[in-house]
Design an enzyme around this catalytic site. Sequence first.
Site, mmCIF file in Angstrom:
data_model
loop_
_atom_site.group_PDB
_atom_site.id
_atom_site.type_symbol
_atom_site.label_atom_id
_atom_site.label_comp_id
_atom_site.label_asym_id
_atom_site.label_seq_id
_atom_site.Cartn_x
_atom_site.Cartn_y
_atom_site.Cartn_z
ATOM 1 N N CYS A 67 0.847 -1.204 0.000
ATOM 2 C CA CYS A 67 0.000 0.000 0.000
ATOM 3 C C CYS A 67 0.879 1.249 0.000
ATOM 4 O O CYS A 67 1.564 1.535 0.984
ATOM 5 C CB CYS A 67 -0.909 -0.070 1.234
ATOM 6 N N CYS A 70 0.259 3.828 2.702
ATOM 7 C CA CYS A 70 0.731 3.311 4.004
ATOM 8 C C CYS A 70 2.220 3.557 4.159
ATOM 9 O O CYS A 70 2.684 3.988 5.219
ATOM 10 C CB CYS A 70 0.477 1.807 4.113
#
Length: 143
Positions: A67, A70
Amino acid sequence: MSVILSCPHCHTGNRLDPARLADNPNCGACKQPLLSGAPLEATAANLIELLQHAPLPIVLDFWAPWCGPCRMFAPTFAATAADWAGRALFVKVNTEAEPMLAQQFQIRSIPTLMIWQNGEIAAQMAGALPASQFAAWLGQTIR
Ligand SMILES: [Zn+2]
């Protein structure tokens, strides 16, 4: 009652009573502080115990290695953890490594951020935040 926490310095597992986390415990192997302000990594083996028994509020970051947002948020989370050392525990959950936790906590998008206080969710939001907004959100919830 005990949890196993991985030392952020030497990665040795330390078994301790979560109530002791307020006393700034040292690693049994390398003697450095377990809670040096670096985020802890939680697993299914220790997360529930931590949430139920830690003496400090817990800020959770549900993330995954694939991600992008993230990964971009990780330095903000780490820097904020250092700022809040002693006032809150910052804990990361790798949802790729711990899919059962992602399911249990009904994580529908990542990153998802949660604040736990007194064994329950005090606040939750999906999406990465700039550092200033993240700090403001924490300040609104953690007293
Ligand atoms: Zn250590």
